[in-house]
Design an enzyme around this catalytic site. Structure first.
Site, PDB file in Angstrom:
ATOM      1  CB  ILE A 277       2.506 -13.758  28.414  1.00 32.69           C
ATOM      2  CG1 ILE A 277       2.117 -13.498  26.950  1.00 32.69           C
ATOM      3  CG2 ILE A 277       1.585 -12.979  29.344  1.00 32.69           C
ATOM      4  CD1 ILE A 277       0.803 -14.154  26.558  1.00 32.69           C
TER       5      ILE A 277
ATOM      6  CG  ASN B 109      11.726 -15.230  31.173  1.00 31.40           C
ATOM      7  OD1 ASN B 109      12.722 -14.895  30.556  1.00 31.40           O
ATOM      8  ND2 ASN B 109      10.929 -16.211  30.763  1.00 31.40           N
TER       9      ASN B 109
ATOM     10  CE  LYS C 271       7.349 -23.725  26.003  1.00 33.72           C
ATOM     11  NZ  LYS C 271       7.777 -24.546  24.864  1.00 33.72           N
TER      12      LYS C 271
ATOM     13  CE1 TYR D  67      -1.762 -21.204  22.738  1.00 32.06           C
ATOM     14  CE2 TYR D  67      -1.408 -20.623  25.037  1.00 32.06           C
ATOM     15  CZ  TYR D  67      -1.461 -20.266  23.708  1.00 32.06           C
ATOM     16  OH  TYR D  67      -1.210 -18.961  23.354  1.00 32.06           O
TER      17      TYR D  67
END
Length: 280
Positions: A234, A246, A236, A57
Site C-alpha cells: 500500500i 506504482n 503512499k 491519519y
C-alpha cells in the site's frame, strides 16, 4: 517491462489475496483534505481498488470524499482503516470504529485493523470488540498491524472472528521473514506499509540495476518483488505521476535472478520505530 500507459492496465490486472487487491493506495501523511481526496479519486479512476487509511491519519473524511467522487462503485473498493492505540478499550473500539465509518461516509469497512498492540490494547477486550463489529456487519474483516509472531499467535487464539491480515513495515531493506512465516502458518495475509522504504530503494544499487535492466523505476521493482513474494503493498502517493508509476508495477515481471538478488540484500533499515513498537 512496464506498460507505457497505466490507463491500459485494467483493475482486474491486480491480483487479489483472499479478496484483497494486492496493490493499494496508502494515505499516511496525506493530510491536506483536498490533496487526499483528489489522490484517492485519481487512484480509483486509474484502476486501484484498495484504499488504506487510519484514525491517526486524520484524513478519513477526505478519503471518503475521494471514494464518493470517483466514478467507481463503493462495493468495488476494498476500504481499510485502523483503530488508534488510545482507542483500544472495548467501548472505545465500538464508539470510534462507528465514528470512522461515519467520517468515511460508508456503511461498513472491508478491513479494520488494530493499529498497534500498545497502550490500551488488551487481547481479550480489544479483540472481543472487533469481533462484535464483525458480527454486526460493520466490518467485513478483522486485521492487526505491527504484530510480532507471538502477538499474532495470541490474537488468533483470542479473536472469535478470523484475522485477515497483519500490516507491517516491509520492503527490501526490512523483509520481515519471521513475520511472513508466522502469517503463512496462520493463513493470514501480509500487508506492507512503507513498501519503498520511504524512497530509500531508489538509492539501493541492487534495485537500481534491476530497474535499469527492465527500464522501470526502483519503486516498481520493490512493489513487484513484494507482489511476487505474496505480499500486498500500500504505497503512499499523492501526485498522479507517482500513483501511475506504482500502478504500472503490476505488469512488471521479475525473474528468479531478480528475486534472489533482492532477497540477498544484506542491509536492514527500519523506518518506523516508535518507542511503543513491540520490538522495543
Amino acid at each position: 517491462m512496464a506498460a507505457d500507459n497505466a490507463d491500459q492496465i485494467a483493475p482486474e490486472t491486480c491480483p487479489t489475496a483472499a479478496g484483497m487487491p494486492m496493490l493499494g493506495l496508502g494515505t499516511w501523511q496525506n493530510d491536506s483534505p483536498e490533496e487526499c481526496a483528489e489522490s484517492v479519486r485519481t487512484a480509483l479512476e486509474m484502476g486501484y481498488r484498495h484504499i488504506d487509511t487510519a484514525q491517526a491519519y486524520d484524513n478519513e473524511e477526505a478519503v471518503g470524499e475521494g471514494i464518493a467522487t470517483a466514478d467507481v462503485d463503493r462495493e468495488d473498493v476494498f476500504l481499510a482503516t485502523k483503530v488508534w492505540l488510545s482507542n483500544l478499550a472495548s467501548d472505545d473500539v465500538l464508539e470510534t470504529a462507528r465514528e470512522s465509518i461515519d467520517r468515511l461516509g460508508v456503511d461498513y469497512v472491508d478491513l479494520l485493523y488494530v493499529h498497534w498492540p500498545a497502550r490500551t490494547y488488551d487481547p481479550a477486550e480489544t479483540l472481543d470488540a472487533f469481533s462484535e463489529l464483525y458480527e454486526e456487519g460493520l466490518i467485513e474483516n478483522v486485521g492487526v498491524s505491527n504484530f510480532l509472531p507471538e502477538q499474532l499467535d495470541e490474537a488468533v487464539e483470542r479473536c472469535d472472528a478470523p484475522i485477515h491480515a497483519n500490516q507491517v513495515e516491509l520492503h527490501p531493506l526490512l523483509p520481515q521473514a519471521d513475520i511472513r512465516d508466522a502469517c503463512a502458518e496462520h493463513d493470514i495475509e501480509v500487508v506492507a506499509y512503507s513498501p519503498i522504504a520511504r524512497g530509500d530503494v531508489f538509492d539501493q544499487p541492487e534495485i537500481q540495476e534491476i530497474a535499469d535492466k527492465h527500464d522501470v523505476s526502483e519503486a516498481q521493482v520493490s512493489l513487484a518483488w513484494l507482489r511476487e513474494t505474496g505480499v500486498t503493498a500500500i504505497p503512499k502517493a499523492t501526485g498522479e505521476e507517482h500513483i501511475r508509476d506504482n500502478w504500472e508495477s503490476l505488469v512488471l515481471e521479475l525473474d528468479q535472478e531478480d528475486i534472489e538478488t533482492i532477497d540477498a540484500i544484506d542491509e536492514t533499515d527500519r523506518k518506523v520505530d516508535p518507542d511503543f513498537g513491540p520490538w522495543n
